[in-house]
Enzyme design. Structure first.
Site, PDB file in Angstrom:
ATOM      1  N   ASP A 269      -1.469  -1.746  -3.734  1.00  0.00           N
ATOM      2  CA  ASP A 269      -2.766  -1.932  -3.095  1.00  0.00           C
ATOM      3  C   ASP A 269      -3.357  -0.545  -2.784  1.00  0.00           C
ATOM      4  OD1 ASP A 269      -4.852  -3.325  -1.875  1.00  0.00           O
ATOM      5  OD2 ASP A 269      -3.813  -3.472   0.058  1.00  0.00           O
TER       6      ASP A 269
ATOM      7  N   SER B 136       0.856  -1.188   0.000  1.00  0.00           N
ATOM      8  CA  SER B 136       0.000   0.000   0.000  1.00  0.00           C
ATOM      9  C   SER B 136       0.895   1.241   0.000  1.00  0.00           C
ATOM     10  CB  SER B 136      -0.880  -0.002   1.244  1.00  0.00           C
ATOM     11  OG  SER B 136      -0.042   0.100   2.382  1.00  0.00           O
TER      12      SER B 136
HETATM   13 ZN   LIG Z   1      -8.369  -3.399   0.506  1.00  0.00          ZN
END
Ligand SMILES: [Zn+2]
Length: 307
Positions: A82, A50
């Site tokens: 992500d 992320s």
């Molecule tokens: Zn998610």
């Protein structure tokens, strides 16, 4: 061994009735734990990071680390962004060597979500990078975005969205949520919505986010050795397995790995008070990650021998 995009792995997963596990990492031990398990099961895998994981590890460090570990351990994998928050972040990851990106416009107006997804798809496809988008809203907290309520994906809108954006896979909201506290009452997933989307978008890969099972033993171990994690509850394994046999080709699991690693490190520290070599306790964390991923491949994903 190399980094690959998700096209071929989703095609095989759809046809084979299994899912590819997508596991979030931000450090070496998590990465090695995941890849070692996939090597042992000969399983395809998506390593994902992320925005906050990228700022934690550094984007180039992360890309080179994943490439090197894939090579050394001997597992092809995709490296996926992500919850990409905007075009700039997606482009930055594509330019740095990610093979797949998510653009998350699920919190935007529908037309804005279409526009931003299309923009990312157009750029990504010139670089042979696959794109995931999201339609509908999951409850829970992901990075710095929190939502209190579910907004289920509407099947007709999903068809329109995929046709207009050309996106390679779509994350949908059918009742899963981010974090360790997924359900207040009984766990419930809207399989009727998944089924309708599958009918209207045949052979199209669907993604489930927020799909950790939240292993109660890991929670208990955390709490036994000084943790304080209350009332955690995840998605039952049988429901995820059922989704995998349907159109779901990618299942995101982050919480389970975090819990397992924390439980193992807490236990190791408590039982070895004289130890201060980080390799010992981080190694225990790595072993725990590997065990969780082996279990996911066997019970949730069904992705053994998919490489
Ligand atoms: Zn998610």
């Amino acid at each position: 061994m190399a980094l690959v995009n998700t096209k071929e792995m989703f095609k095989k997963a759809y046809e084979g009735g299994y899912s590819i596990g997508a596991f979030n990492i931000s450090d070496l031990e998590q990465l090695q734990g995941v890849l070692e398990a996939c090597k042992e099961r000969n399983s395809a895998v998506i390593i994902q990071a992320s925005k906050s994981a990228i700022s934690y590890a550094g984007i180039d460090t992360l890309v080179e680390m994943v490439k090197a570990a894939s090579e050394e351990i001997g597992v092809d994998c995709a490296l996926h962004l992500d919850h990409g928050p905007n075009f700039e972040m997606a482009k930055k990851c594509i330019d740095a060597g990610f093979t797949s990106v998510m653009i998350d416009g699920s919190h935007l107006d529908y037309e804005e979500n279409v526009a931003i997804t299309k923009q990312v798809v157009e750029y990504a496809h010139t670089k042979n990078v696959t794109v995931e988008a999201e339609l509908g809203v999951l409850a829970g907290t992901e990075d710095d975005v929190t939502s209190d309520v579910h907004k289920y994906t509407e099947p007709d809108q999903a068809v329109d969205f995929v046709n207009r954006t050309g996106v390679d896979s779509l994350a949908i909201a059918i009742g899963t949520s981010h974090g360790a506290f997924k359900f207040k009452g009984e766990a419930k997933l809207r399989f009727d919505i998944l089924e309708e989307i599958q009918t209207k978008l045949p052979n199209y890969p669907i993604v489930l986010h927020g799909a950790s099972a939240v292993d109660q033993d890991a929670v208990a171990t955390c709490n036994q050795f000084g943790g304080d994690i209350a009332g955690a509850k995840g998605v039952p394994v049988e429901m995820l397995r059922k989704a995998s046999e349907m159109a779901v080709c990618k299942i995101n699991m982050d919480t389970d790995l975090r819990l397992a690693m924390t439980a193992a490190i807490r236990k190791f520290m408590a039982e070895n008070p004289k130890e201060f070599d980080p390799r010992k306790y981080l190694g225990a964390g790595r072993d725990a990650i590997k065990n969780v991923v082996l279990g996911k491949i066997d019970t949730v994903l069904g992705s053994k021998d998919s490489l």
